[in-house]
Design a protein around this motif. Structure first.
Motif, mmCIF file in Angstrom:
data_model
loop_
_atom_site.group_PDB
_atom_site.id
_atom_site.type_symbol
_atom_site.label_atom_id
_atom_site.label_comp_id
_atom_site.label_asym_id
_atom_site.label_seq_id
_atom_site.Cartn_x
_atom_site.Cartn_y
_atom_site.Cartn_z
ATOM 1 N N LEU A 30 114.449 1.737 -23.819
ATOM 2 C CA LEU A 30 113.060 2.185 -23.746
ATOM 3 C C LEU A 30 112.956 3.635 -24.182
ATOM 4 O O LEU A 30 112.072 4.014 -24.946
ATOM 5 C CB LEU A 30 112.542 2.079 -22.309
ATOM 6 N N MET A 32 114.793 5.156 -26.127
ATOM 7 C CA MET A 32 114.971 5.239 -27.582
ATOM 8 C C MET A 32 113.694 4.871 -28.320
ATOM 9 O O MET A 32 113.418 5.352 -29.405
ATOM 10 C CB MET A 32 116.089 4.289 -28.039
ATOM 11 N N LEU A 33 112.935 3.974 -27.697
ATOM 12 C CA LEU A 33 111.706 3.528 -28.363
ATOM 13 C C LEU A 33 110.625 4.607 -28.358
ATOM 14 O O LEU A 33 109.666 4.545 -29.105
ATOM 15 C CB LEU A 33 111.164 2.269 -27.680
ATOM 16 N N GLN A 34 110.779 5.537 -27.440
ATOM 17 C CA GLN A 34 109.769 6.582 -27.359
ATOM 18 C C GLN A 34 110.019 7.600 -28.445
ATOM 19 O O GLN A 34 111.069 8.228 -28.485
ATOM 20 C CB GLN A 34 109.808 7.237 -25.986
ATOM 21 N N ASP A 35 109.058 7.708 -29.319
ATOM 22 C CA ASP A 35 109.198 8.731 -30.358
ATOM 23 C C ASP A 35 107.817 9.284 -30.662
ATOM 24 O O ASP A 35 106.878 9.060 -29.908
ATOM 25 C CB ASP A 35 109.879 8.148 -31.604
ATOM 26 N N THR A 37 105.672 8.418 -32.739
ATOM 27 C CA THR A 37 104.598 7.451 -32.953
ATOM 28 C C THR A 37 104.114 6.876 -31.610
ATOM 29 O O THR A 37 102.972 6.463 -31.482
ATOM 30 C CB THR A 37 105.060 6.291 -33.852
ATOM 31 N N PHE A 41 105.408 5.972 -24.559
ATOM 32 C CA PHE A 41 105.845 4.596 -24.446
ATOM 33 C C PHE A 41 106.505 4.312 -23.104
ATOM 34 O O PHE A 41 106.149 3.366 -22.408
ATOM 35 C CB PHE A 41 106.794 4.229 -25.589
ATOM 36 N N GLU A 44 104.072 4.260 -20.294
ATOM 37 C CA GLU A 44 103.195 3.089 -20.386
ATOM 38 C C GLU A 44 103.896 1.844 -19.858
ATOM 39 O O GLU A 44 103.348 1.094 -19.049
ATOM 40 C CB GLU A 44 102.776 2.851 -21.844
ATOM 41 N N VAL A 45 105.120 1.661 -20.366
ATOM 42 C CA VAL A 45 105.863 0.467 -19.962
ATOM 43 C C VAL A 45 106.138 0.495 -18.469
ATOM 44 O O VAL A 45 105.958 -0.499 -17.764
ATOM 45 C CB VAL A 45 107.181 0.357 -20.752
ATOM 46 N N LEU A 48 103.040 -0.219 -16.517
ATOM 47 C CA LEU A 48 102.743 -1.645 -16.600
ATOM 48 C C LEU A 48 103.672 -2.431 -15.685
ATOM 49 O O LEU A 48 103.232 -3.323 -14.942
ATOM 50 C CB LEU A 48 102.915 -2.109 -18.053
ATOM 51 N N LYS B 826 104.032 -9.490 -19.853
ATOM 52 C CA LYS B 826 103.388 -8.342 -20.486
ATOM 53 C C LYS B 826 104.374 -7.222 -20.797
ATOM 54 O O LYS B 826 104.316 -6.622 -21.867
ATOM 55 C CB LYS B 826 102.295 -7.797 -19.550
ATOM 56 N N VAL B 827 105.235 -6.987 -19.813
ATOM 57 C CA VAL B 827 106.196 -5.900 -20.003
ATOM 58 C C VAL B 827 107.134 -6.240 -21.161
ATOM 59 O O VAL B 827 107.392 -5.406 -22.036
ATOM 60 C CB VAL B 827 106.998 -5.670 -18.712
ATOM 61 N N MET B 830 105.415 -5.771 -24.401
ATOM 62 C CA MET B 830 105.284 -4.368 -24.771
ATOM 63 C C MET B 830 106.586 -3.829 -25.364
ATOM 64 O O MET B 830 106.584 -3.156 -26.407
ATOM 65 C CB MET B 830 104.958 -3.583 -23.504
ATOM 66 N N VAL B 831 107.673 -4.167 -24.678
ATOM 67 C CA VAL B 831 108.965 -3.654 -25.142
ATOM 68 C C VAL B 831 109.322 -4.257 -26.498
ATOM 69 O O VAL B 831 109.650 -3.539 -27.456
ATOM 70 C CB VAL B 831 110.061 -3.968 -24.096
ATOM 71 N N SER B 834 107.154 -3.010 -29.289
ATOM 72 C CA SER B 834 107.505 -1.648 -29.671
ATOM 73 C C SER B 834 108.759 -1.630 -30.549
ATOM 74 O O SER B 834 108.806 -0.950 -31.568
ATOM 75 C CB SER B 834 107.723 -0.826 -28.407
ATOM 76 N N MET B 835 109.733 -2.436 -30.142
ATOM 77 C CA MET B 835 110.964 -2.491 -30.933
ATOM 78 C C MET B 835 110.696 -3.012 -32.326
ATOM 79 O O MET B 835 111.140 -2.439 -33.323
ATOM 80 C CB MET B 835 111.991 -3.392 -30.252
ATOM 81 N N GLN B 838 108.920 -0.572 -34.431
ATOM 82 C CA GLN B 838 109.828 0.485 -34.880
ATOM 83 C C GLN B 838 110.702 0.008 -36.029
ATOM 84 O O GLN B 838 111.075 0.781 -36.891
ATOM 85 C CB GLN B 838 110.690 0.939 -33.721
ATOM 86 N N PHE B 954 117.567 -3.138 -29.109
ATOM 87 C CA PHE B 954 117.549 -2.865 -30.553
ATOM 88 C C PHE B 954 118.647 -3.610 -31.288
ATOM 89 O O PHE B 954 118.413 -4.227 -32.325
ATOM 90 C CB PHE B 954 117.725 -1.366 -30.798
#
Lengths: 158, 968
Positions: A30, A32-35, A37, A41, A44-45, A48, B826-827, B830-831, B834-835, B838, B954
């Motif tokens: 997670l 890593m996904l935050q950048d 853009t 993130f 948010e996750v 949620l 949902k979670v 989202m994940v 996002s991946m 990206q 990833f």
């Protein structure tokens, strides 16, 4: 400087969570996904996850209170929680969910109730940590914002 | 020793000679124990003062009666029998004695012989024999066999040597002794015999009778002493001659020789005496219950057996009666009967209840059935009707058109009826939900009148009058209020042939301050007694014209106890509530007073005549009433035959808070045109004959006179500008094309279509319109159309999104890979999203297998990431369906696309690249949670290409995509 302190604080908290086994590698995914853009993130996750988890736990408690427990239903809720926690890397909650599902499979109400209590404690424990984390992240974001503004002002002044 | 000796045999003899119960052989009325000394039995029994009272002289008379004689005869017979028996027994005894004597003789002989033999053998004591002879002669008279044994035994006891002299001496001595004893016995026996003979002689009949009687008397007393009975004998004059009363209340002299009347008075005496007389007259015994209520012993019930007593000559000389107090038993019996009756009633009630319960259940079921059926009928019927309406827009000749008109109007009627039934059952079952919306009462009234005017086929004036203080906007269920108003208006129009029909809308009690107080006074009553209010209305019928209504209505309202505004407001803090009163009046045929109570009942009409003449089902008013009551109001009617009726309903309406109001004008563009000044307090719709619009078809259908006022002229009273604004809403051809204006449909085809267009803009799509659109578009009309059920030819178009689900998006074709993510968490979404983003991929997200199939039906994806465990349809199932489609080219029946055309058309459609006949196999990657329910093998078996374990990261997602995505 404040930002650095906050980053340290945040890292310490997250490391602590890893050390305690609350989180696993998935949480790093997670992060890593935050950048740029998706700057929020993680928060948010996590938000949620917290909301969703609380809802599911409430629902589970409600289901298990019923005179005739619909174990399939309970199972599907636990599955959801398990999926969510796996996705955010909430290791402990996820593992407890696995136990929980076993009890569901056995149709053991007592076992379910016991694990529900366990899941609840773990979840709330994690959530409070997450909330602390989110606070720090917010403050960090604010401070970077401020810093940017200051920089901008400074630039404008110069 | 001798006494003892005698006693034994006596007992034996007596018992054999006098068998017990000797009298049993003979029929004996007094069954008593035959104790030798009867008196002894009663030694312990203490006889209380003898309650029986007797007139002994009369007893002599009685002995002369038939009964007495038979009694005497019985005694004599009994005595004779006893005597004979005694004689017989004595004879027997004599026989026995003589037999014994014979035996003794024989024995004696034997002994003597023996003796002689001994004498001959031994020469000693020869001379004794003759003496012995003599002695034995007497000795052996004894009858007892026992004595034989005794004497015999004695013989053996001789100790001395046999045949020696001492032996013989001893023997002689013994024999002498025995002889003596024998003599003694004989004597005592003789004595006894003599005594017995004496005894026999002393038993004279008289003695025996008195003995017997005494014993009977004792027994009777023993039995009777605790019996709660009265035994009495009365002579021919019904004077008491004998009475036995266990509970004597009177002295003997007070009873004997007197009649019942002389002793007692009160209830029951007369009856008993009559019965006694009857018994004497008829000579038949009877048993009866008498209820007495006398001062002497109070209320008592006796069961009495009365029998007549006859003299020798057969004349009745009196009655005997036995009476027993059964008061307690009777009471108990009555109680039992009471209980039984109550039980029966209870049971009957229960059965009745059960029955009514059953009936109620049945009724409920029937209602439910009706509602269901109505619902089931409505859908196809609306289909038929809309088709017919579409048919009406096509080219038809005159006759066809007329037929179609009949069809449409009948269909509308049926539809209306079904709607009514559904409404009613909805309200009754409590399923009707009211919606609170803000609306403008003036507009509602106007629209209702407009609508009524639009379909008006008579020369009637429709008018509306709205009080100045009626709020501009109120909150309530406008749809239902409109429904009520429309219903009442159409009723009014139906039953009115000339004159006017109108609506008055006013606020209660705001204008009249005096009324407030009065209203307050009635306040408590009003909530509980809407019926009383209705009665009040009915009781004061009045003619309803427009002019008189204003003031009197309010008066009525206050009198009938409608709660005042103020008092109501107290209950609802914050929001102001007004009581709106709406009167729908007409100058029609009116309602006879006797029909008023039936008016609001279901399926009830004022009379059968009306039903025949005017048609209808009688549901309308019932619905109105129920709706009004549901909204917390009341519906009343005032009517006078041939003069008109007024239906009034009072409704509480909230006044919305001010800021809502200001917003509303912006929110509702349709009402935005109207400012406060636009809506005036009154309006009138007058019919205007437009002969040129009359189509023959319509006049045939309507059966009305000449005028078919489909087009109405609206005459605004005040401002000229209003005309323009209202004309939009008021000119029939534009506004009510679907509802009523059949003529318009024919003559104004194009307008009809454009109206539909407008409606779409306002998002007010009516079923019928949709059908119309479909036709219009299929006719080649290029107007842009959209709608849920519309046939789309281009699946990738934006419109299609709506008909799918919110989250499914078909991204426009690009060189990016298109990924379908099927996931319900949902979670996780989202994940994963996002991946994937990206990684630079476009994704569509759906939440379950079914949605995935729908998405696949619309779009071509490069890869599908499929969760396994999902609600509705899981990933395995969905994969199987998709694979099956890819292999066969057609979907399984259970997941057939909503529009088959997509698939069918896709083969020939050129602009969609993905709809080639040869469907490309899309890689499906399972996302498994590695739990027991989701095994990798299963995924592969279902047709999935691979799997990645959750949570996705990833690394594995990238690897997977690299492997399965076509090189870009």
């Amino acid at each position: 400087m404040a930002a650095a302190a906050l980053t340290n604080q945040l890292n310490a908290l997250v490391n602590n969570m890893f050390a305690m086994g609350l989180l696993d590698d998935q949480f790093q995914q997670l992060q890593m996904l935050q950048d740029s853009t998706a700057p929020d993130f993680v928060s948010e996750v996590v938000t949620l996850f917290c909301d969703d988890g609380e809802r599911i736990i409430c629902e589970l408690a409600r289901q298990l209170e019923k005179p005739n427990v619909d174990f399939d239903r309970v199972d599907s809720y636990v599955h959801q929680l398990k999926g969510s926690s796996a996705s955010v890397g909430a290791q402990k909650v996820k593992n407890t969910c696995i136990q929980f599902r076993e009890f569901c499979q056995q149709r053991s109400r007592d076992g379910c109730l016991k694990t529900l209590d366990l899941v609840r404690t773990e979840f709330y424990d994690l959530r409070s940590k997450f909330q602390a984390m989110l606070q720090i992240m917010n403050r960090k974001a604010e401070s970077t914002e401020k810093k940017k503004n200051c920089d901008a002002e400074a630039e404008g002044a110069s | 020793m001798g006494g003892e000796y005698l006693a034994e045999p006596e007992d034996e003899v007596a018992s054999s000679m006098w068998p017990e119960n000797i009298g049993d052989k003979h029929q004996k009325q007094f069954k008593m124990e035959n104790l030798g000394k009867g008196q002894d039995a009663f030694k312990d029994v203490k006889f209380q003062a003898k309650p029986s009272t007797a007139d002994v002289n009369h007893l002599m008379e009685l002995t002369n009666s038939e009964k007495g004689i038979s009694q005497m005869q019985y005694f004599v017979k009994h005595w004779e029998y006893k005597r004979a028996n005694t004689v017989r027994l004595l004879k027997e005894q004599i026989g026995l004695l003589s037999q014994q004597r014979k035996e003794i003789e024989q024995k004696k002989q034997q002994i003597l012989e023996e003796q002689r033999f001994q004498d001959e053998s031994y020469n000693a004591v020869k001379r004794q024999v003759p003496i012995l002879d003599e002695l034995y002669k007497d000795e052996w008279k004894r009858p007892s066999r026992k004595n034989d044994d005794l004497s015999h035994n004695q013989e053996l006891k001789i100790e001395a040597e046999y045949n020696s002299i001492s032996y013989w001496k001893e023997r002689a001595m013994q024999l002498e002794k025995t002889l003596e004893a024998s003599f003694q016995r004989e004597r005592s026996l003789e004595e006894k015999l003599e005594e017995n003979i004496k005894n026999l002689q002393s038993h004279t009949p008289a003695e025996e009778f008195s003995d017997m009687l005494k014993r009977a008397d004792y027994f009777l007393h023993l039995v009777l002493q605790s019996a709660p009975i009265v035994i009495a004998h009365q002579d021919a004059d019904l004077r008491y001659r004998f009475i036995f009363n266990h509970f004597p209340t009177l002295a003997d002299e007070d009873v004997i020789g007197k009649t019942d009347y002389e002793i007692l008075s009160g209830e029951g005496i007369e009856e008993m005496n009559n019965v006694k007389k009857d018994v004497m007259a008829s000579g038949k015994a009877t048993k009866r219950e008498f209820v007495f209520n006398t001062p002497l012993f109070g209320a008592k019930t006796f069961v009495t057996y009365i029998e007549p007593v006859f003299s020798k000559s057969g004349e009745t000389i009196g009655v005997n009666y036995v009476a027993m107090d059964i008061t307690d038993q009777v009471m108990r019996r009555e109680k039992m009967a009471d209980v039984r009756v109550r039980e029966a009633i209870q049971k009957a009630k229960e059965t009745e209840l059960g029955k009514s319960l059953h009936i109620t259940e049945e009724t409920m079921r029937a209602k439910q059935m009706l509602a269901t059926m109505s619902h089931e009928i409505r859908s196809p019927l609306s289909g038929v009707l809309s088709m017919a309406e579409i048919l009406a827009t096509t080219k038809l000749d005159k006759e066809q058109y007329q037929l179609l008109e009949v069809m449409l109007s009948s269909g509308d009627l049926v539809l209306q009826l079904i709607n009514d039934i559904l409404d009613l059952s909805k309200v009754e079952s409590g399923a009707m939900k009211l919606e609170a919306t803000t609306f403008r009462p003036r507009e509602v009234v106007k629209h209702v009148l407009q609508t009524a005017a639009a379909s008006l086929k008579k020369e009637l004036i429709l008018e509306g009058c709205i009080g100045d203080d009626v709020p501009l906007e109120v909150t309530g269920d406008v749809l239902r209020i409109r429904q009520i108003l429309t219903n009442l208006i159409s009723n009014a129009v139906k039953f009115t042939h000339e004159g006017r029909v109108g609506i008055n809308l006013l606020v209660l009690d705001k204008q009249l301050p005096g009324c407030k107080i009065e209203g307050g006074k009635f306040h408590t009553k009003a909530h509980s007694a809407p019926v009383a209010a209705a009665e009040h209305f009915c009781a004061s019928p009045r003619k309803c014209t427009n002019d008189t209504l204003g003031g009197s209505n309010l008066e009525d309202a206050c009198q009938s106890g409608i709660p005042s505004n103020d008092s109501f407001v107290e209950h609802h803090e914050g929001e102001e509530v007004v009581w709106l009163r709406c009167d729908v009046y007409d100058t029609g045929i009116g309602i006879p007073e006797k029909s008023l109570p039936l008016l609001f009942k279901r399926y009830m009409q004022a009379s059968d005549d009306h039903a025949r003449k005017y048609g209808g089902t009688g549901l309308g008013l019932a619905i109105c009433k129920q709706l009004v009551e549901l909204m917390g109001g009341t519906l009343n009617v005032v009517s006078k035959e041939n003069e008109g009726s007024t239906f009034s309903f009072v409704l509480p309406c909230k006044i919305p808070v001010k800021e809502d109001h200001s917003d509303d004008s912006d929110d509702m563009p349709s009402s935005g045109d109207f400012t406060t000044s636009d809506i005036e307090g009154s309006f009138v719709f007058k019919p205007q004959a437009r002969s040129y619009l009359l189509s023959p078809g319509v006049s045939v259908m309507n059966n009305t006179k000449l005028v078919s006022g489909n087009l109405l002229f609206y005459d605004p009273p005040n401002i000229l500008d209003d005309r323009k604004q209202f004309s939009n809403g008021f000119v029939l051809t534009e506004d009510h094309s679907t509802n009523s204006a059949t003529t318009a449909r024919q003559s104004n085809g194009p307008i009809f279509r454009s109206t539909n267009g407008e409606r779409h803009d306002n998002a007010m799509v009516v079923d019928l319109n949709r059908q119309a659109e479909r036709v219009s578009s299929s006719q080649g009309d290029t107007a842009s159309v959209s709608g849920p059920i519309h046939v789309e030819r281009e699946p990738c178009e934006v419109h299609e999104e709506k008909s799918l689900h919110k989250k499914s998006k078909c991204s426009p074709s690009s060189n990016k890979a298109k990924i379908l993510l099927v996931e319900d968490n949902k979670v996780n979404i989202m994940v994963a999203k996002s991946m994937l983003e990206q990684l630079g991929h476009g994704i569509d997200i759906v939440n379950n297998g079914m949605e995935a199939i729908r998405a696949v039906q619309k779009c071509q994806y490069d890869i599908i990431l499929m969760d396994v465990h999902m609600p509705e349809m899981d990933g395995l199932q969905a994969t199987k369906f998709i694979r099956s489609f890819e292999n066969t080219g057609c979907w399984d029946a259970s997941v057939k696309p909503e529009h088959d055309q997509i698939i069918a058309d896709s083969a020939i459609s050129s602009d969609c690249a993905h709809t080639k006949k040869q469907v490309k196999r899309v890689p499906i990657i399972a996302m498994t949670a590695n739990s027991f329910a989701e095994s990798a093998e299963e995924c592969l078996a279902a047709g999935m290409d691979s799997y990645i374990s959750k949570p996705v990261n990833f690394q594995n997602i990238k690897e997977c995509l690299q492997k399965y995505l076509p090189p870009q």
